[in-house]
Design an enzyme around this catalytic site. Structure first.
Site, PDB file in Angstrom:
ATOM      1  N   LYS A  67     -48.380 -28.771  46.250  1.00 36.06           N
ATOM      2  CA  LYS A  67     -47.226 -28.002  45.799  1.00 36.06           C
ATOM      3  C   LYS A  67     -47.588 -27.223  44.539  1.00 36.06           C
ATOM      4  CE  LYS A  67     -42.212 -28.619  45.631  1.00 36.06           C
ATOM      5  NZ  LYS A  67     -42.001 -28.098  46.981  1.00 36.06           N
TER       6      LYS A  67
ATOM      7  N   GLU B 271     -46.491 -34.505  46.905  1.00 37.66           N
ATOM      8  CA  GLU B 271     -47.001 -33.274  47.512  1.00 37.66           C
ATOM      9  C   GLU B 271     -48.054 -32.651  46.587  1.00 37.66           C
ATOM     10  OE1 GLU B 271     -44.041 -30.958  50.124  1.00 37.66           O
ATOM     11  OE2 GLU B 271     -42.822 -31.640  48.433  1.00 37.66           O
TER      12      GLU B 271
ATOM     13  N   GLU C 171     -44.181 -31.464  39.558  1.00 35.31           N
ATOM     14  CA  GLU C 171     -43.755 -30.939  40.858  1.00 35.31           C
ATOM     15  C   GLU C 171     -44.467 -31.638  42.016  1.00 35.31           C
ATOM     16  OE1 GLU C 171     -41.521 -28.674  42.014  1.00 35.31           O
ATOM     17  OE2 GLU C 171     -40.666 -28.597  39.997  1.00 35.31           O
TER      18      GLU C 171
ATOM     19  N   GLU D   5     -30.633 -33.603  47.568  1.00 34.14           N
ATOM     20  CA  GLU D   5     -31.884 -33.906  46.859  1.00 34.14           C
ATOM     21  C   GLU D   5     -31.556 -34.560  45.516  1.00 34.14           C
ATOM     22  OE1 GLU D   5     -34.428 -30.543  46.200  1.00 34.14           O
ATOM     23  OE2 GLU D   5     -34.332 -29.858  48.287  1.00 34.14           O
TER      24      GLU D   5
END
Length: 498
Positions: A320, A317, A326, A263
């Site tokens: 999330k 996202e 985030e 990642e």
């Protein structure tokens, strides 16, 4: 000039045969409106993404990825590790259901056992190595241990005293698990998977780390960080952390385990206390990252040895938990629209959104048919679009409906106008898309030309509307590409060398 072309061709050659390094993406699913797996795969194909990492082993996703040639890393979720690490039978059932049932149609190449277990789930860490071994044993029983690697993504935060890299070491409290884990990775020919986030390193450094150093921006030699022990120069956080991992492994006498970055990325939006989470910085980081990986730059400790990397992540996202940043690490929104256009035109890349040559102008979902017809009439008249392909008997006549015809006309006008954003509006009835709307013999203007990306010849099986029925067909095609490119490389090498 010839040498520059040779190096570029060699990068294409490496990508064509799926050797290291590769560039992939993580696919998270915390979206309120998660695209259907077939839509996800369509986006992957359109963007020429050939490596993905899933955070689970979703059955619908694995089925959708079948016969695409896309290499897939599946994951054992953290909540399942305890059961698997305590039972060889449970591990075998997991592999049977989530891997063997789909392989080889779905090209599963690795299994990630959890994510950052050592730093976030200490109670599970005690069975992590057992889980790795049990999963590997199940693969071994099916003769798949050479085709599918087993590893576990670790947080780079477990590396202490990470600069200078030569002094780095792993958190010693983790050694009872880490040492047998490294032994497992070495004996099975696997790799250390590491999550690296220069964004957080920069945010937590209290201005010690310059922003340009975190973003891969070119630095003059006097601005580079120097390891006083090795005299190696570091121009970015990414390389420094990777070399810190290599030195930390060497400290424990493991010197031949490669690193794969599972990642990395940069958020495009953040809360008020995150002023550097911007579209510009996300674009800069990921664009420079892709060039760095695909140019096989390597690190100061291991120059010329590329580090395969998964970008975090494919989609924003929105569901999330946590801060605004985030939710905003994605390259695309839920509709497949790029959050930003990657700056890759000089070096090539695997993502079609690196140039505007891979974008299309199409009718919006649910657009008013009367408004679409008005747009067609205007484009075919004052807009000076050649609409003859829409006449009966011509390639784009079928399907004979206003949406299909609008797609062709809008996209043609969009390209005539140099793909300026305002040319894809049509009274708010049109939108820019990365999905190629061409069909049959009706080829849209946006699908002609491929500047800034790797040649589609390496991806013919993926880009075809009729996918090969088995992954071996893709490999046979790549063998031909390998031979051809090697001949060209050798020929050019002879021209370049005295």
């Amino acid at each position: 000039m010839a040498m520059h072309f040779l190096l570029l061709l060699f990068a294409v050659y490496v990508a064509a045969i799926d050797e290291e390094p590769f560039l992939g993406v993580n696919i998270g699913r915390d979206l309120t409106d998660m695209p259907h797996p077939t839509q996800v795969v369509a986006l992957l194909k359109a963007q020429q993404i050939r490596h993905v990492r899933l955070y689970d082993a979703d059955q619908a996703m694995l089925i959708a990825l079948a016969n695409t040639g896309i290499q897939v890393a599946v994951s054992v979720p953290n909540e399942e590790i305890l059961a698997i690490g305590q039972s060889n039978t449970t591990a075998a059932k997991w592999v049977s259901h989530n891997v063997i049932a789909h392989y080889p149609a779905t090209n599963i190449t690795s299994i990630c056992v959890g994510s950052e277990v050592l730093t976030v789930l200490p109670n599970v860490a005690k069975v992590l190595v057992s889980a790795l071994k049990f999963i590997h044993s199940a693969l071994l029983a099916s003769n798949l241990d050479h085709q599918i690697k087993v590893s576990t993504p670790l947080s780079s935060s477990m590396i202490l005293d990470s600069f200078p890299p030569s002094q780095a070491f792993f958190n010693r409290s983790l050694n009872p698990v880490l040492v047998p884990m490294l032994h497992f990775l070495q004996t099975t020919g696997s790799y250390l998977m590491l999550n690296i986030y220069p964004y957080y390193d920069y945010m937590q450094s209290n201005d010690v780390i310059p922003l340009d150093y975190a973003l891969f921006k070119p630095l003059p030699p006097n601005k580079e960080a120097i390891d006083s022990n090795t005299l190696l120069h570091y121009s970015n956080v990414f390389d420094a952390v990777i070399d810190a991992a290599y030195f930390a492994m060497a400290f424990l006498n493991y010197t031949n385990i490669p690193v794969v970055v599972s990642e990395t990325g940069w958020p495009s939006k953040g809360d008020s206390n995150e002023p550097d989470a911007t579209v510009e910085n996300a674009n800069t980081y990921n664009s420079n990252l892709i060039k760095h990986v695909l140019n096989v730059t390597g690190t100061p400790k291991h120059p010329g040895i590329g580090v395969s990397t998964y970008i975090y992540e494919l989609y924003n996202e929105d569901a999330k938990a946590g801060s605004l940043s985030e939710k905003n690490w994605g390259l695309f929104d839920a509709n497949g629209k790029p959050i930003y256009v990657l700056q890759l035109t000089e070096s090539g890349g695997v993502l079609a959104n690196d140039t505007t040559n891979q974008t299309y102008c199409v009718a919006k979902d649910g657009a008013d048919p009367k408004m679409l017809q008005a747009g067609i009439d205007w484009a075919c008249g004052p807009g000076k679009v050649d609409c003859s392909p829409l006449l009966q008997g011509e390639p784009c006549y079928e399907p004979d409906n206003v949406v299909a015809h609008a797609n062709y006309v809008f996209d043609t006008y969009y390209h005539q106008m140099g793909k300026s954003p305002q040319s894809c509006d049509f009274n708010d009835m049109a939108t820019v898309s990365t999905t190629n709307p061409s069909h049959g013999s009706c080829v849209f203007p946006g699908s002609l030309g491929n500047n800034g990306t790797f040649p589609n010849v390496t991806l013919s099986s993926m880009n075809s509307t009729n996918s090969d029925s088995s992954s071996c067909n893709l490999h046979r095609g790549e063998m031909g590409i390998r031979s051809l490119l090697m001949m060209i490389v050798l020929l050019l090498w002879g021209l370049v060398l005295p």
